[in-house]
Design an enzyme around this catalytic site. Structure first.
Site, mmCIF file in Angstrom:
data_model
loop_
_atom_site.group_PDB
_atom_site.id
_atom_site.type_symbol
_atom_site.label_atom_id
_atom_site.label_comp_id
_atom_site.label_asym_id
_atom_site.label_seq_id
_atom_site.Cartn_x
_atom_site.Cartn_y
_atom_site.Cartn_z
ATOM 1 N N GLY A 68 35.231 36.070 30.896
ATOM 2 C CA GLY A 68 35.406 34.826 31.631
ATOM 3 C C GLY A 68 35.723 33.614 30.786
ATOM 4 O O GLY A 68 35.882 32.519 31.322
ATOM 5 N N GLY A 88 38.450 39.629 28.504
ATOM 6 C CA GLY A 88 39.792 40.174 28.655
ATOM 7 C C GLY A 88 40.809 39.091 28.361
ATOM 8 O O GLY A 88 41.493 39.095 27.338
ATOM 9 N N ARG A 89 40.832 38.128 29.272
ATOM 10 C CA ARG A 89 41.838 37.071 29.239
ATOM 11 C C ARG A 89 42.011 36.413 27.865
ATOM 12 O O ARG A 89 43.121 36.298 27.360
ATOM 13 C CB ARG A 89 41.460 36.001 30.265
ATOM 14 C CG ARG A 89 42.512 34.947 30.514
ATOM 15 C CD ARG A 89 41.985 33.858 31.448
ATOM 16 N NE ARG A 89 41.250 34.420 32.566
ATOM 17 C CZ ARG A 89 41.783 34.808 33.714
ATOM 18 N NH1 ARG A 89 43.065 34.657 33.912
ATOM 19 N NH2 ARG A 89 41.036 35.328 34.673
ATOM 20 N N ARG A 103 49.824 36.512 39.277
ATOM 21 C CA ARG A 103 48.879 35.389 39.289
ATOM 22 C C ARG A 103 49.400 34.148 40.024
ATOM 23 O O ARG A 103 48.649 33.547 40.794
ATOM 24 C CB ARG A 103 48.414 35.034 37.872
ATOM 25 C CG ARG A 103 47.672 36.195 37.198
ATOM 26 C CD ARG A 103 47.003 35.796 35.896
ATOM 27 N NE ARG A 103 45.885 34.920 36.126
ATOM 28 C CZ ARG A 103 45.895 33.609 35.986
ATOM 29 N NH1 ARG A 103 46.982 32.994 35.562
ATOM 30 N NH2 ARG A 103 44.847 32.892 36.271
ATOM 31 N N TYR A 116 46.900 33.524 43.039
ATOM 32 C CA TYR A 116 45.927 32.443 42.844
ATOM 33 C C TYR A 116 46.577 31.063 42.831
ATOM 34 O O TYR A 116 45.905 30.071 42.527
ATOM 35 C CB TYR A 116 45.192 32.603 41.507
ATOM 36 C CG TYR A 116 44.568 33.948 41.241
ATOM 37 C CD1 TYR A 116 43.550 34.444 42.073
ATOM 38 C CD2 TYR A 116 44.970 34.713 40.164
ATOM 39 C CE1 TYR A 116 42.963 35.665 41.793
ATOM 40 C CE2 TYR A 116 44.379 35.944 39.889
ATOM 41 C CZ TYR A 116 43.387 36.409 40.707
ATOM 42 O OH TYR A 116 42.790 37.617 40.432
ATOM 43 N N CYS A 161 60.665 40.200 48.903
ATOM 44 C CA CYS A 161 60.778 39.552 50.212
ATOM 45 C C CYS A 161 59.438 38.979 50.667
ATOM 46 O O CYS A 161 58.849 39.418 51.663
ATOM 47 C CB CYS A 161 61.318 40.537 51.235
ATOM 48 S SG CYS A 161 62.933 41.157 50.779
ATOM 49 N N GLU A 162 58.921 38.074 49.873
ATOM 50 C CA GLU A 162 57.698 37.327 50.182
ATOM 51 C C GLU A 162 57.939 35.937 49.635
ATOM 52 O O GLU A 162 58.353 35.795 48.479
ATOM 53 C CB GLU A 162 56.486 37.919 49.441
ATOM 54 C CG GLU A 162 55.873 39.142 50.062
ATOM 55 C CD GLU A 162 55.060 38.847 51.311
ATOM 56 O OE1 GLU A 162 54.799 37.649 51.598
ATOM 57 O OE2 GLU A 162 54.694 39.806 52.000
HETATM 58 C C1 LIG Z 1 37.400 41.258 34.781
HETATM 59 C C2 LIG Z 1 36.143 41.465 34.066
HETATM 60 C C3 LIG Z 1 35.976 41.039 32.745
HETATM 61 C C4 LIG Z 1 37.028 40.257 32.003
HETATM 62 O O1 LIG Z 1 37.245 39.006 32.541
HETATM 63 P P1 LIG Z 1 38.163 37.941 31.788
HETATM 64 O O2 LIG Z 1 38.192 36.786 32.724
HETATM 65 O O3 LIG Z 1 39.506 38.589 31.643
HETATM 66 O O4 LIG Z 1 37.547 37.639 30.488
HETATM 67 C C5 LIG Z 1 34.787 41.323 32.111
HETATM 68 N N1 LIG Z 1 33.805 41.996 32.734
HETATM 69 C C6 LIG Z 1 33.914 42.441 33.996
HETATM 70 C C7 LIG Z 1 32.791 43.179 34.597
HETATM 71 C C8 LIG Z 1 35.084 42.181 34.708
HETATM 72 O O5 LIG Z 1 35.184 42.607 35.969
#
Ligand SMILES: *Cc1c(COP(=O)(O)O)cnc(C)c1O
Length: 423
Positions: free
Chosen positions: A230, A273-274, A309, A313, A340-341
């Site tokens: 996150g 992740g991000r 995205r 979002y 087609c959206e």
């Molecule tokens: C999606 C997710 C992440 C990664 O989130 P980021 O926003 O990409 O850092 C980590 N843990 C869980 C359980 C997730 O579902």
């Protein structure tokens, strides 16, 4: 700032060549950026007890990327069988995988425990019964309920489907203990794309408080706390980078306080992740059409099958045009794909250099939750993925989808059954 100046300097001069060789559209990821970032995380968060990042595989599930992350000492956060398979393809075993699923089936738990296993992170107290025999090491995902943090993508924790509630958290570990668990972890994930380090720091303190609470109630110690992912990235040009140094300071302080009160400290796990790969990838697409109606539209050869995205979002992704950074005529346009959206738009009423057909357009920050979210609605296929390597060469790391892929699930053994009426 979106895509770094460093990447821009290295990428722009070679982009025409890459596009001529591989064809457009494609995502291209930057090995140097990903490695440098992984090293920066390790430096900021390494503690005597240990720090480890478990990359959220869903953000960029490409074997080659996982390989290079693994070589930086990173593990993997998996939540499905295919993600487990992918992580194991690059050699991940028990300690290298956190299996953080929700609404999990017995088959998924079996897969998580097979082939070298993983650290099981349980999303609910009711899932304890699905683990037979019960593992020696267990983690629970905590849902704090009503609190300020949490934002639009994840939502209010009270409404979030994830995790064990506050009232259930001690009973959850008590049951695990009764079934033989001896090693414990504690996890939460209550943020998404959070740019304010204070929220992540607060989450860490919250988890440490819960670890202390459960630890005292049951006389157990926690091997690790996993503060989730996150951590945000600046998608907008005027946004600042996430302050890793400040977060590191706050987290260290939290751990010091915890040690003073509890006599030990757990390891620190993250599962971002991000922020691990997001800024280190871009989507490169070519202008193919213009259209002037009530607005001016620039049609490109990628569409939302390559990047959901903006449509999903309303997310902002910065767009640049190589070689057109200084001056020249500009126009306000919608940059659109062919699906087609009407939400198939990479940019809406964006001020950009006036674009000619054939020009390359670079859509920033597609290194996480970009290609991975792709889909095939409307027969739109997903683009290839490339890696800009530290040796300066460019490697194809996933081919583009082809019509055979689109039709693959229509090739099967015929199976027609006659339901027995009302039986
Ligand atoms: C999606 C997710 C992440 C990664 O989130 P980021 O926003 O990409 O850092 C980590 N843990 C869980 C359980 C997730 O579902």
């Amino acid at each position: 700032m979106p895509m770094s100046e460093d990447l821009r300097r290295r990428l722009e001069p070679i982009l025409d060549d890459i596009a001529a060789h591989f064809g457009t559209p494609f995502h291209i990821y930057d090995e140097k950026g990903i490695r440098d970032n992984a090293k920066a995380f390790a430096q900021h968060f390494q503690t005597p007890e240990g720090y480890r990042e478990y990359f959220a595989v869903k953000a960029l599930p490409n074997r080659r990327i996982l390989e290079l992350l693994a070589s930086e000492g990173i593990g993997f956060d998996c939540s499905s069988i295919p993600e487990l398979v992918l992580a194991r393809m690059v050699g991940a075993a028990e300690d290298d995988i956190m299996f953080t699923s929700n609404n999990t089936t017995s088959e998924e738990f079996e897969a998580a425990r097979a082939d070298g296993g993983s650290i099981i992170n349980l999303d609910d107290i009711s899932l304890i019964d699905k683990l037979n025999p019960f593992p020696e090491r267990i983690c629970f995902r905590y849902n704090p309920g009503a609190r300020r943090t949490g934002n639009a993508i994840i939502g209010n924790p009270v409404e979030a489907k994830y995790g064990v509630s506050h009232d259930q958290i001690v009973p959850a570990y008590r049951q695990a203990l009764q079934r033989g668990a001896r090693r414990f972890g504690l996890h939460t994930m209550v943020a998404s794309n959070e740019l304010d380090y204070r929220h992540i720091a607060e989450t860490t303190r919250m988890l440490l408080d819960i670890a202390a609470l459960v630890g005292q109630a049951l006389d157990i110690r926690f091997e690790f706390i996993n503060i989730g992912g996150g951590i945000g990235i600046p998608y907008q040009p005027d946004q600042a980078d996430f302050d890793l140094a400040a977060l590191s300071r706050e987290i260290r302080q939290g751990f010091t306080d915890f040690r003073r009160r509890n006599g030990y400290t757990p390891q620190l796990f993250m599962e971002c992740g991000r922020c691990m790969t997001g800024p280190h990838g871009v989507l490169v697409t070519r202008v193919i059409n213009h259209k002037d109606t009530y607005r001016r539209y620039v049609g490109v050869d990628a569409c939302m099958s390559a990047l959901m995205r903006p449509a999903m979002y309303g997310a902002y992704h910065h767009i640049s045009v190589p070689g057109r950074n200084n001056g020249g005529p500009r126009q306000t346009v919608d940059v659109v794909g062919a699906l087609c959206e009407n939400n198939d738009k990479f940019a809406v009423q964006r001020d950009l250099p006036a674009l000619a057909a054939g020009e390359l357009v670079v859509i920033h920050d597609t290194g996480a939750h970009g290609h991975a979210m792709g889909f095939n609605y409307n027969g739109r296929l997903q683009p290839k993925e490339l890696l800009l390597r530290t040796d300066g060469r460019v490697e194809l790391i996933r081919r583009e989808q082809r019509i055979e892929d689109y039709l693959a699930t229509l090739a099967f053994r015929p199976d027609i059954m006659q339901p027995s009426a009302g039986a």
